[in-house]
Enzyme design. Sequence first.
Site, PDB file in Angstrom:
ATOM      1  N   LYS A 105     -67.299 -58.599  15.624  1.00  0.00           N
ATOM      2  CA  LYS A 105     -66.142 -58.109  16.387  1.00  0.00           C
ATOM      3  C   LYS A 105     -64.931 -58.951  16.039  1.00  0.00           C
ATOM      4  CE  LYS A 105     -65.565 -54.841  19.445  1.00  0.00           C
ATOM      5  NZ  LYS A 105     -66.381 -53.624  19.500  1.00  0.00           N
ATOM      6  N   GLY A 225     -62.807 -41.288  33.461  1.00  0.00           N
ATOM      7  CA  GLY A 225     -62.114 -41.528  32.178  1.00  0.00           C
ATOM      8  C   GLY A 225     -62.038 -40.230  31.403  1.00  0.00           C
ATOM      9  N   GLY A 227     -60.293 -40.057  28.242  1.00  0.00           N
ATOM     10  CA  GLY A 227     -59.691 -40.399  26.950  1.00  0.00           C
ATOM     11  C   GLY A 227     -60.567 -39.846  25.846  1.00  0.00           C
ATOM     12  N   GLY A 230     -64.375 -39.795  27.265  1.00  0.00           N
ATOM     13  CA  GLY A 230     -64.571 -38.936  28.436  1.00  0.00           C
ATOM     14  C   GLY A 230     -64.271 -37.474  28.162  1.00  0.00           C
ATOM     15  N   TYR A 231     -63.197 -37.222  27.421  1.00  0.00           N
ATOM     16  CA  TYR A 231     -62.828 -35.830  27.158  1.00  0.00           C
ATOM     17  C   TYR A 231     -63.882 -35.137  26.293  1.00  0.00           C
ATOM     18  CZ  TYR A 231     -60.905 -31.843  24.782  1.00  0.00           C
ATOM     19  OH  TYR A 231     -60.771 -30.593  24.243  1.00  0.00           O
TER      20      TYR A 231
END
Length: 430
Positions: A105, A225, A227, A230-231
């Site tokens: 990361k 959510g 975004g 979520g969408y």
Amino acid sequence: MPEHSDVFSETAELIRSIGKKYKYKEDVLEAFIAPNRVIEVSLPIKINGKIKVLKGFRAQHNNSRGPYKGGIRFHEEVDRAEVKALSLWMTLKTAIAGLAYGGAKGGVVVNPKELSEKELEYLSKEYVRKIFDVIGPTTDIPAPDVNTNPKIINWMVEEYVKIAKDKGLNFSEEALYGTFTGKSIENHGLSGREEATGYGGAVILNALAKKLGKKPSKTSVVVQGFGNVGYYFSQFAQDSGFKIVAVSDSKGGVTDKEAGFTNGLDIEKVYACKLEKGKISDCYCVGGVCDITQGKGLTNEELLELEADILVPSALGNVITSENMHKIKAKAIIEMANGPISPEAHEYLSKKGIIIVPDILANSAGVTASYLEWRQNVQGVKMTNEQVLKELKNILEKAFNKVWREAEDKKEDLRYASYGIAFKKLLGNP
Ligand code: NAD
């Protein structure tokens, strides 16, 4: 929200406790927890005419199964402990999905919204110049994360390819593009990457419903959510016949509870209304006039506490904690966000018999799609959208079923089983 150092300590603690039950020795677990290396770089950048030295990190946790893999986030709260914790999660996630990758990361301590486009481009490229020596198509493959997107990744890969060519690195140009995933489709990216994580979540939802013997049309789903994750999750879940009975964004949500969860919301209509009005909480019925068929506004707290079959937190970390865990009424939770349930709440809900599909399994289609994008670049073979979704489905179903069997076998929860499977792949038998 715990401090970042807590996130690393909490994950390490979990590894120690599950690892011990799997009979791994303490020293083996400690050696696994410690990241291989964490690189800190200085990023001097001229902002408003003055040089400011920003700080950047790349944590390379483990590469025993393949190149390091993980996103880069641009955020004011990035620190060493956070990138360490997130890199460790990536090692577990790639192992559970069965990908030939390790975990990494990266992050830069910055609020990108305070930078001009030119400054942002400079910063993105400067970060690549500073970590150039430790990344590459067979070494470490970064991707977008919080506040980074295909545009930023395109800048980064452009800089990487330029330096690699100058240095005469022995890779084809297409393979060099494989150093970064999450590129735009036109720039050596993958068709299907955008919807991958939400789509993968819907694959998990279908697999879970099957195990629970529940018909999609009789299963109510609540999504926090709206975004990228979520969408698309809501859209694909609705396409499979599930009833999405509530959705929300940061300003609040909407539910069709008033109508008795009869039909579920129409996700396309909610999406169109959000685009028009800017927030979901403005999309409901006023008198006889409804933007989205039948709906009523609600807060994010109320949404989490709805009495529905499946709750899908898809926004932030730590939204279910000791504060509200007693009020959760869903029968199962799919963690699409990273770390939405605190350790204490996880233990409480698990003991109550609520099934929790852990983030490292539930949202792993994102990194799996990254793997397909990288494979496309290094092999030079382009995949169609249909092929991508089909392969994601196969990989996700296989991973879910494996975890489910392990949980049944060990009579433990799905998070325990996921960690157990990751340990076996990474550490061999105890
Ligand atoms: P995004 O920025 O596209 O969307 C975030 C959504 O959460 C937005 O709708 C926003 O309004 C909403 N939100 C913000 N604050 C909120 C709050 N306080 N309450 C309720 N909703 C709130 O982000 P995303 O890419 O959809 O990612 C969502 C989560 O999934 C994150 O935890 C991310 O780390 C995780 N994740 C994403 C991917 C991916 O491929 N995008 C992969 C793995 C994990």
